[in-house]
Design a protein around this motif. Structure first.
Motif, PDB file in Angstrom:
ATOM      1  N   ARG A 101      11.662 -13.742 -89.182  1.00 38.93           N
ATOM      2  CA  ARG A 101      11.094 -12.486 -88.690  1.00 38.93           C
ATOM      3  C   ARG A 101      10.575 -12.759 -87.280  1.00 38.93           C
ATOM      4  NH1 ARG A 101       6.716 -12.162 -93.275  1.00 38.93           N
ATOM      5  NH2 ARG A 101       7.299 -14.351 -93.442  1.00 38.93           N
ATOM      6  N   VAL A 102      10.831 -11.838 -86.360  1.00 36.28           N
ATOM      7  CA  VAL A 102      10.428 -12.090 -84.974  1.00 36.28           C
ATOM      8  C   VAL A 102       9.577 -10.931 -84.453  1.00 36.28           C
ATOM      9  CG1 VAL A 102      11.187 -12.632 -82.641  1.00 36.28           C
ATOM     10  CG2 VAL A 102      12.581 -13.365 -84.602  1.00 36.28           C
ATOM     11  N   VAL A 103       8.370 -11.266 -84.004  1.00 35.31           N
ATOM     12  CA  VAL A 103       7.498 -10.307 -83.316  1.00 35.31           C
ATOM     13  C   VAL A 103       7.719 -10.498 -81.816  1.00 35.31           C
ATOM     14  CG1 VAL A 103       5.104  -9.637 -82.869  1.00 35.31           C
ATOM     15  CG2 VAL A 103       5.794 -10.395 -85.170  1.00 35.31           C
ATOM     16  N   VAL A 104       7.987  -9.402 -81.108  1.00 29.36           N
ATOM     17  CA  VAL A 104       8.264  -9.493 -79.674  1.00 29.36           C
ATOM     18  C   VAL A 104       7.164  -8.811 -78.868  1.00 29.36           C
ATOM     19  CG1 VAL A 104       9.858  -8.891 -77.813  1.00 29.36           C
ATOM     20  CG2 VAL A 104      10.758  -9.593 -80.046  1.00 29.36           C
ATOM     21  N   THR A 105       6.627  -9.552 -77.891  1.00 34.82           N
ATOM     22  CA  THR A 105       5.725  -8.969 -76.888  1.00 34.82           C
ATOM     23  C   THR A 105       6.443  -9.114 -75.543  1.00 34.82           C
ATOM     24  OG1 THR A 105       4.585 -11.113 -76.748  1.00 34.82           O
ATOM     25  CG2 THR A 105       3.582  -9.430 -78.137  1.00 34.82           C
ATOM     26  N   PRO A 106       7.136  -8.066 -75.090  1.00 36.38           N
ATOM     27  CA  PRO A 106       7.934  -8.176 -73.861  1.00 36.38           C
ATOM     28  C   PRO A 106       7.074  -8.595 -72.677  1.00 36.38           C
ATOM     29  CG  PRO A 106       8.460  -6.156 -75.037  1.00 36.38           C
ATOM     30  CD  PRO A 106       7.241  -6.741 -75.697  1.00 36.38           C
ATOM     31  N   ARG A 154      -7.302 -17.291 -85.525  1.00 34.20           N
ATOM     32  CA  ARG A 154      -7.250 -16.645 -86.845  1.00 34.20           C
ATOM     33  C   ARG A 154      -6.251 -17.349 -87.755  1.00 34.20           C
ATOM     34  NH1 ARG A 154      -5.291 -11.405 -85.920  1.00 34.20           N
ATOM     35  NH2 ARG A 154      -5.258 -11.740 -83.689  1.00 34.20           N
ATOM     36  N   ALA A 155      -5.140 -17.762 -87.197  1.00 33.09           N
ATOM     37  CA  ALA A 155      -4.136 -18.460 -87.998  1.00 33.09           C
ATOM     38  C   ALA A 155      -4.700 -19.780 -88.531  1.00 33.09           C
ATOM     39  CB  ALA A 155      -2.887 -18.714 -87.154  1.00 33.09           C
ATOM     40  N   GLN A 156      -5.418 -20.486 -87.672  1.00 32.30           N
ATOM     41  CA  GLN A 156      -6.008 -21.761 -88.110  1.00 32.30           C
ATOM     42  C   GLN A 156      -7.060 -21.540 -89.191  1.00 32.30           C
ATOM     43  OE1 GLN A 156      -7.119 -23.244 -84.149  1.00 32.30           O
ATOM     44  NE2 GLN A 156      -5.656 -24.901 -84.400  1.00 32.30           N
ATOM     45  N   GLN A 157      -7.856 -20.459 -89.030  1.00 33.40           N
ATOM     46  CA  GLN A 157      -8.880 -20.147 -90.039  1.00 33.40           C
ATOM     47  C   GLN A 157      -8.248 -19.857 -91.391  1.00 33.40           C
ATOM     48  OE1 GLN A 157     -10.991 -16.892 -88.245  1.00 33.40           O
ATOM     49  NE2 GLN A 157     -11.885 -18.205 -86.665  1.00 33.40           N
ATOM     50  N   GLN A 158      -7.050 -19.269 -91.360  1.00 36.74           N
ATOM     51  CA  GLN A 158      -6.368 -18.909 -92.607  1.00 36.74           C
ATOM     52  C   GLN A 158      -5.503 -20.038 -93.139  1.00 36.74           C
ATOM     53  OE1 GLN A 158      -4.494 -15.043 -92.618  1.00 36.74           O
ATOM     54  NE2 GLN A 158      -6.072 -14.158 -91.291  1.00 36.74           N
ATOM     55  N   LEU A 217       8.878  -6.384 -85.113  1.00 36.14           N
ATOM     56  CA  LEU A 217       7.782  -5.630 -84.515  1.00 36.14           C
ATOM     57  C   LEU A 217       7.817  -5.864 -83.008  1.00 36.14           C
ATOM     58  CD1 LEU A 217       5.213  -4.000 -85.428  1.00 36.14           C
ATOM     59  CD2 LEU A 217       3.995  -6.184 -85.449  1.00 36.14           C
ATOM     60  N   VAL A 218       7.572  -4.806 -82.235  1.00 31.13           N
ATOM     61  CA  VAL A 218       7.459  -4.943 -80.778  1.00 31.13           C
ATOM     62  C   VAL A 218       6.090  -4.404 -80.369  1.00 31.13           C
ATOM     63  CG1 VAL A 218       8.445  -4.370 -78.521  1.00 31.13           C
ATOM     64  CG2 VAL A 218       9.953  -4.599 -80.517  1.00 31.13           C
ATOM     65  N   LEU A 219       5.318  -5.233 -79.680  1.00 28.80           N
ATOM     66  CA  LEU A 219       3.964  -4.855 -79.252  1.00 28.80           C
ATOM     67  C   LEU A 219       3.788  -5.197 -77.778  1.00 28.80           C
ATOM     68  CD1 LEU A 219       1.959  -6.419 -82.233  1.00 28.80           C
ATOM     69  CD2 LEU A 219       2.364  -3.968 -81.843  1.00 28.80           C
ATOM     70  N   PRO A 220       2.906  -4.459 -77.065  1.00 26.57           N
ATOM     71  CA  PRO A 220       2.673  -4.783 -75.654  1.00 26.57           C
ATOM     72  C   PRO A 220       2.114  -6.198 -75.483  1.00 26.57           C
ATOM     73  CG  PRO A 220       1.722  -2.648 -76.204  1.00 26.57           C
ATOM     74  CD  PRO A 220       2.155  -3.274 -77.503  1.00 26.57           C
ATOM     75  N   ASP A 221       1.241  -6.606 -76.395  1.00 30.20           N
ATOM     76  CA  ASP A 221       0.726  -7.981 -76.386  1.00 30.20           C
ATOM     77  C   ASP A 221       0.151  -8.294 -77.760  1.00 30.20           C
ATOM     78  OD1 ASP A 221      -2.182  -7.420 -76.500  1.00 30.20           O
ATOM     79  OD2 ASP A 221      -1.821  -6.520 -74.537  1.00 30.20           O
ATOM     80  N   LEU A 222      -0.252  -9.539 -77.963  1.00 29.58           N
ATOM     81  CA  LEU A 222      -0.651  -9.979 -79.306  1.00 29.58           C
ATOM     82  C   LEU A 222      -2.065  -9.549 -79.690  1.00 29.58           C
ATOM     83  CD1 LEU A 222       1.052 -13.482 -79.532  1.00 29.58           C
ATOM     84  CD2 LEU A 222       1.660 -11.383 -80.763  1.00 29.58           C
ATOM     85  N   SER A 223      -2.811  -8.923 -78.772  1.00 28.06           N
ATOM     86  CA  SER A 223      -4.122  -8.408 -79.163  1.00 28.06           C
ATOM     87  C   SER A 223      -3.961  -7.275 -80.185  1.00 28.06           C
ATOM     88  CB  SER A 223      -4.899  -7.912 -77.943  1.00 28.06           C
ATOM     89  OG  SER A 223      -4.288  -6.750 -77.408  1.00 28.06           O
ATOM     90  N   GLY A 257      -4.460 -23.785 -63.463  1.00 29.38           N
ATOM     91  CA  GLY A 257      -4.761 -22.514 -64.129  1.00 29.38           C
ATOM     92  C   GLY A 257      -3.858 -21.372 -63.700  1.00 29.38           C
ATOM     93  N   GLY A 258      -2.662 -21.702 -63.213  1.00 25.14           N
ATOM     94  CA  GLY A 258      -1.744 -20.690 -62.687  1.00 25.14           C
ATOM     95  C   GLY A 258      -1.165 -19.739 -63.719  1.00 25.14           C
ATOM     96  N   ALA A 259      -1.256 -20.083 -64.987  1.00 22.88           N
ATOM     97  CA  ALA A 259      -0.696 -19.211 -66.027  1.00 22.88           C
ATOM     98  C   ALA A 259      -1.622 -19.165 -67.235  1.00 22.88           C
ATOM     99  CB  ALA A 259       0.694 -19.691 -66.439  1.00 22.88           C
ATOM    100  N   PRO A 260      -2.620 -18.284 -67.201  1.00 25.53           N
ATOM    101  CA  PRO A 260      -3.518 -18.163 -68.367  1.00 25.53           C
ATOM    102  C   PRO A 260      -2.776 -17.601 -69.578  1.00 25.53           C
ATOM    103  CG  PRO A 260      -3.948 -16.420 -66.764  1.00 25.53           C
ATOM    104  CD  PRO A 260      -2.958 -17.347 -66.123  1.00 25.53           C
ATOM    105  N   LEU A 261      -3.311 -17.855 -70.769  1.00 27.07           N
ATOM    106  CA  LEU A 261      -2.696 -17.320 -71.983  1.00 27.07           C
ATOM    107  C   LEU A 261      -2.706 -15.797 -71.947  1.00 27.07           C
ATOM    108  CD1 LEU A 261      -4.260 -19.606 -74.744  1.00 27.07           C
ATOM    109  CD2 LEU A 261      -2.026 -19.826 -73.639  1.00 27.07           C
ATOM    110  N   ARG A 262      -1.644 -15.193 -72.491  1.00 29.94           N
ATOM    111  CA  ARG A 262      -1.582 -13.726 -72.556  1.00 29.94           C
ATOM    112  C   ARG A 262      -2.636 -13.199 -73.529  1.00 29.94           C
ATOM    113  NH1 ARG A 262       4.313 -11.267 -73.361  1.00 29.94           N
ATOM    114  NH2 ARG A 262       3.067  -9.370 -73.160  1.00 29.94           N
ATOM    115  N   SER A 263      -2.953 -11.931 -73.355  1.00 23.16           N
ATOM    116  CA  SER A 263      -3.964 -11.283 -74.179  1.00 23.16           C
ATOM    117  C   SER A 263      -3.625 -11.422 -75.665  1.00 23.16           C
ATOM    118  CB  SER A 263      -4.029  -9.810 -73.785  1.00 23.16           C
ATOM    119  OG  SER A 263      -5.006  -9.146 -74.537  1.00 23.16           O
ATOM    120  N   GLY A 264      -4.602 -11.835 -76.460  1.00 23.40           N
ATOM    121  CA  GLY A 264      -4.433 -11.910 -77.907  1.00 23.40           C
ATOM    122  C   GLY A 264      -3.925 -13.244 -78.424  1.00 23.40           C
TER     123      GLY A 264
END
Ligand code: MG
Length: 224
Positions: free
Chosen positions: A191-196, A104-108, A210-216, A90-97
């Motif tokens: 198209r590339v969305v970036v979360t640094p 949501r992608a799977q639901q759609q 698009l640049v966002l702090p995270d995918l949330s 568990g050393g690297a949990p998924l990032r927020s969002g």
């Protein structure tokens, strides 16, 4: 053209794995009695070289050390074993969002893919640690570093992911955390969305969709 698939980078994008990679490299150097230690500042520089073997080779050349290819392969294998053990714990949990977006992608009815320069074994361990037994069914297509001739910033991983999905770039969107990854996605026509991430906040993302702090803060209804 309607959106049909999302393609994700792994390191730094799905999870902040680079600190785990760094810890695994340093533990490997100790195991092989090499007097090396990569601190955060040095590792930030070395991350410009994508791929673990390439990074080892580049570092050794830079300090005038000779590493033959067999030793590079041994170091890389050991590092990946240690990395896998750390990630599995568990050393690297998924990032927020990230988990929300996948759901949501799977639901759609969107398809999900991965295009990464890290090796397949690393991808599998990370996905299983964070997504459980369903990890393998989550992503239709996984293109890892060992499967393409040129690593990012070359577009090869994305081009193979698009070919395996059977979709044009215009029907897909890529998610990245680094300038190298952004360049790879753009070169593939995406198209590339970036979360640094921790190591990439200072990089130039002016060509990102698009640049966002995270995918949330990302929504599939965003018009990008
Ligand atoms: Mg990355």
């Amino acid at each position: 053209m309607p959106l049909r698939a999302l393609i994700f980078d792994v390191d730094g994008t799905l999870a902040e794995t680079e600190e785990v990679h760094r810890a695994a490299f340093n533990a490997t150097f100790q195991d092989f009695s090499l007097p090396w230690h990569w601190d955060i500042a040095l590792y930030g520089q070395l991350l410009k070289i994508t791929g673990g073997k390439e990074r080892l080779r580049h570092y050794a050349q830079g300090i005038g050390a000779h590493l033959d290819e067999a030793l590079i392969a041994q170091l890389h294998a050991r590092k990946n074993t240690l990395y896998g053990a750390l990630i599995a714990r568990g050393g690297a949990p998924l990032r927020s969002g990230v988990m929300d977006l996948i759901s949501r992608a799977q639901q759609q009815g969107l398809r999900l893919a991965i295009a990464t320069t890290t090796s397949r074994v690393n991808v599998d361990v990370l996905l299983r640690a964070n997504l459980g037994a369903d990890a393998d069914r989550c992503f239709d297509v996984i293109v890892a570093g060992d499967e393409v001739a040129r690593k990012k910033p070359a577009p090869d991983a994305y081009l193979k992911a698009l070919a395996d999905l059977g979709l044009p770039a215009a029907a897909c969107m890529a998610f990245e955390d680094s300038a190298n990854g952004l360049a790879a996605g753009l070169a593939a026509g995406l198209r590339v969305v970036v979360t640094p991430g921790i190591y990439t906040q200072h990089e130039d993302f002016s060509k990102a969709a698009l640049v966002l702090p995270d995918l949330s803060q990302f929504s599939l209804s965003m018009d990008i």
